[in-house]
Design an enzyme around this catalytic site. Structure first.
Site, mmCIF file in Angstrom:
data_model
loop_
_atom_site.group_PDB
_atom_site.id
_atom_site.type_symbol
_atom_site.label_atom_id
_atom_site.label_comp_id
_atom_site.label_asym_id
_atom_site.label_seq_id
_atom_site.Cartn_x
_atom_site.Cartn_y
_atom_site.Cartn_z
ATOM 1 C CG HIS B 326 34.410 163.250 84.440
ATOM 2 N ND1 HIS B 326 33.435 163.409 83.906
ATOM 3 C CD2 HIS B 326 34.737 164.437 84.913
ATOM 4 C CE1 HIS B 326 32.868 164.736 83.916
ATOM 5 N NE2 HIS B 326 33.751 165.503 84.531
ATOM 6 N N GLY B 327 36.841 159.447 82.962
ATOM 7 C CA GLY B 327 38.122 158.515 83.319
ATOM 8 C C GLY B 327 37.425 157.196 83.032
#
Lengths: 333, 477
Positions: B326-327
């Site tokens: 997701h990051g």
């Protein structure tokens, strides 16, 4: 495929008709003064109808908070109205003022607040222009040209072809709930009760440790917006067209503000140069007020006592000005 | 181009009409048209990154062919590695480089060594995580001899870039999507109507539910020092609905749009908030990503057919990678870690394959135990989402410590009525629809169903948050 497209079209046409019908209702409902919300100063100002005043105060919240209006009325022996609105720059001021005059209200003198904050509303106000307040007047070209500056190209195109779409994009202010709220509110309050409203919400008191506040404050800059200056000039022209005498004033701000803005003095000089061709009187705020932190509720707004002192000081200056003008034969009453 | 924009409202009907009226059911023309439309759709966001998308497409297309052509295992492995290194390399540069460098510098600083890392500060190309995963699954499937390499570049490029799924999934598999792309599309009335139902419902979830929640959530998160305890707690709950409305709304619009062109995409959400356990939640939330990780990471590691300790290790690995996907932020990693911990009891007691059916399948309402389980799962998941939403771990801790202290402050003029009304309507409709895959189909009466289409459309117009349209949360991933 034909059936699909046929059914789709029927559904879309039905939806279009319902949405258009509500849009047409909004055009009517939100543009008649009767249902303007009582909790919005702008709407209240634009709601005033066919009243003769001697003077009006116009500007941002700093103008709104600059005077004790009852006191000013009695000191200068005139009847006035304060149509200064929280968070409004010159564009906002112009539209409110224009609508106020369109509604057959009359004034002899306009006390127009001019300051560097109003020259840069994008950075000094939380909302540089309150689009939704003026959307009901979309069909008036003056309003539309001002509003268009604050809309995206696609929104402007959409509103041009489907004007009622503006009521859906800004549905927070024009939903059926808002319609009901205004109807209920309109029944609940009479206009007289809000004649001299205390509009301004409570702002946290400025810290007595002013040096601490200014240490924490970021260094800012005034970026003069040509679009806003254009509308300042429009206000001046509109007043001249109607033979309204203009008196400019600057509401007091706490003197330390000069330290926050790196170009405070330069911006003030620029403002002076913009106003110079109009040869108008400008009442600048007294430094005795500006120096006294106990007169402010926040760095840019006076508290009640500050308002009282400023009103007295302003009235004195105004009397002197009127006397001078009378002695020069420029004023008859 | 955002789905919730005026541009897309114009773009979709134009492409739809061109697709069905100008291509005359010619497969080649259909696919070329869809590919041009997809590239145009992507370029509307930022044309500069179109080159990266085309490069990534070409890379996997060519390496796929080379893997299939290669006679020797070493050569196959080499081509696979080339694809993996370049794909993951791009992802690493754009998404993770700054994170690793700053984390390394922070670690050195904690032992007294000060370094000034060189940061790239590049914008993350929208959809890079999604189209990279499309390409990776394709190359891995060829390597594992599950599929044959695609020789037609147009068809392959469309598989990677098909506009409904290009920027935020669902993450498709070549085995599922490529055969559909290669098949001539003939208009199917019921499929198209189902597509419109999904688009309508997706718009409601995004514009009404998610964006109204976003107004509240963003106001509190950006000013949480001045929010009351109840506002802080309400925000934790509302963010769960915001991210669900946002992402599942996007997925519904994507699936619905694809149906208009005769293509069925993988289902991404299956009423996750009606889950009775975290394990069930993960079978219903972002299904295309969790199944991707299951097939390409979890199973190759041995999956659940290994000892308990290895199973636990595999579970932690998969959730940590999922968080990291997701990051580049510790909040995402902690989010993944929390879910791994949540799911641990069901793995230890071999209960993770329970609750395979939807809740209250044979009754209208759930029983008390099901209801409590659903609520408990929701609370756990919401807490993890709160970490996910926080800007940093220190902010999250700061936020939580304020909850018991903030009884006498509050952010004024913050209304929760629109978010609550919209959430209630969404949950009501989804509860009735929980046995179906298409929204509105549980409404038997034709007239009532048509009325509900109109009702939802009007609710979108009357309650949708249109001022400053918000991008989709998953665009940033």
């Amino acid at each position: 495929m034909k059936l699909f497209i046929k059914k789709m079209l029927v559904f879309l046409i039905l939806a279009f008709l319902i949405l258009s019908a509500y849009g047409i209702f909004c055009e009517w409902f939100f543009s008649i003064g009767k249902y303007f919300p009582n909790d919005s100063k702008r709407a209240w100002s634009m709601k005033q109808q066919s009243t003769e005043y001697d003077y009006a105060v116009l500007g941002s919240s700093r103008a709104e908070e600059a005077f004790d209006m009852s006191l000013l009325d009695s000191l200068i022996q005139q009847k006035g109205i304060n149509i200064g609105c929280n968070g409004s720059g010159f564009v906002d001021n112009y539209l409110v003022f224009m609508k106020f005059l369109q509604n057959k209200n009359t004034i002899k003198t306009l006390f127009l607040q001019v300051d560097i904050y109003s020259m840069d509303p994008d950075h000094n106000f939380s909302n540089s222009f309150h689009v939704y307040n003026f959307l009901p007047f979309w069909h008036d070209t003056t309003f539309r040209s001002a509003i268009s500056h604050y809309l995206s190209t696609s929104d402007y195109a959409m509103f041009s072809y489907f004007p009622w779409m503006r009521f859906y994009v800004y549905n927070k202010y024009f939903s059926p709930y808002e319609v009901l709220r205004r109807i209920v509110q309109q029944k609940k309050y009479s206009n007289r009760k809000i004649d001299r409203p205390h509009w301004y919400s409570v702002i946290p008191k400025i810290s007595s440790d002013s040096s601490g506040f200014y240490k924490r404050a970021m260094s800012r800059e005034i970026n003069i917006q040509p679009f806003d200056i254009e509308y300042l000039q429009k206000i001046l022209c509109l007043a001249k067209e109607r033979n309204i005498q203009i008196v400019l004033f600057t509401s007091p701000d706490f003197i330390q503000q000069e330290k926050i803005y790196s170009n405070y003095h330069i911006a003030n000089k620029t403002l002076d140069s913009i106003l110079k061709p109009y040869s108008l009187i400008l009442f600048k705020a007294d430094d005795s007020l500006r120096n006294n932190i106990s007169l402010f509720k926040d760095p840019a707004h006076l508290n009640n006592y500050g308002k009282f002192l400023h009103t007295k000081s302003f009235a004195e200056k105004y009397w002197k000005y009127v006397e001078k003008m009378k002695s020069n034969g420029h004023l008859t009453n | 181009m955002l789905f919730n924009s005026f541009d897309f409202i114009l773009f979709l009907p134009i492409v739809f009409l061109l697709f069905w009226f100008t291509t005359k059911n010619n497969l080649k023309k259909q696919n070329i048209l869809l590919l041009i439309a997809s590239y145009f759709f992507y370029a509307c966001w930022d044309y500069r990154f179109l080159g990266l998308l085309i490069f990534s497409t070409l890379l996997d297309y060519l390496t796929g062919i080379q893997i299939e052509k290669s006679q020797h295992q070493n050569s196959r492995k080499m081509w696979l590695l080339i694809s993996l290194i370049i794909n993951i390399g791009f992802l690493g540069i754009f998404k993770y480089y700054d994170f690793f460098v700053t984390s390394f510098a922070d670690a050195l600083l904690s032992i007294g060594l000060s370094v000034h890392p060189v940061l790239l500060n590049v914008i993350l190309p929208v959809g890079i995580s999604f189209y990279t995963f499309h390409g990776l699954s394709y190359v891995l499937d060829i390597y594992n001899k599950k599929i044959k390499a695609e020789k037609n570049f147009i068809d392959y490029a469309l598989f990677v870039s098909f506009f409904p799924l290009l920027v935020a999934g669902p993450i498709e598999r070549a085995t599922h999507l490529l055969p559909q792309i290669k098949k001539e599309k003939v208009f199917n009335y019921s499929q198209a109507v189902n597509g419109l139902r999904q688009i309508l419902w997706g718009f409601f979830k995004k514009v009404v539910v998610a964006d109204n929640c976003a107004v509240y959530v963003n106001a509190v998160f950006s000013n949480y020092h001045h929010a009351s305890a109840s506002q802080l707690m309400a925000t934790v709950i509302l963010f769960s609905f915001q991210i669900y409305g946002d992402f599942s709304g996007y997925s519904d619009i994507a699936l619905g749009t694809a149906k208009l062109f005769g293509i069925e995409l993988l289902r991404n959400f299956n009423y996750p908030f009606f889950s009775r356990s975290v394990a069930e939640f993960w079978r219903r939330w972002h299904i295309s990503l969790s199944s991707w990780f299951k097939d390409y990471v979890y199973i190759p590691l041995g999956g659940s057919r290994v000892s308990k300790s290895k199973q636990i290790r595999n579970t932690f690995i998969i959730f940590l990678i999922s968080g990291f996907w997701h990051g580049a932020n510790w909040t995402f990693i902690l989010w993944g870690l929390l879910h791994a911990l949540y799911i641990m009891p069901s793995i230890l007691f071999s209960k993770n394959r329970t609750n395979l059916d939807i809740v209250a399948k044979k009754s209208f309402l759930p029983n008390l135990s099901e209801l409590l389980n659903m609520l408990f799962t929701f609370v756990l998941v919401s807490f993890a989402f709160f970490i996910f939403r926080s800007d940093s771990l220190s902010n999250a801790i700061d936020y939580l410590t304020l909850i018991p202290l903030h009884q006498h402050v509050k952010i004024d003029q913050l209304s929760i009525s629109y978010p609550l009304i919209s959430i209630f309507i969404m949950l009501l409709f989804e509860w009735f629809d929980r046995m179906t895959t298409i929204p509105f189909l549980s409404i038997r009466s034709l007239y009532l169903r048509r009325f509900s289409y109109l009702l939802i459309l009007l609710l979108i117009f009357f309650m949708g948050a249109f001022i400053n349209p918000r991008s989709f949360i998953y665009f940033q991933f």
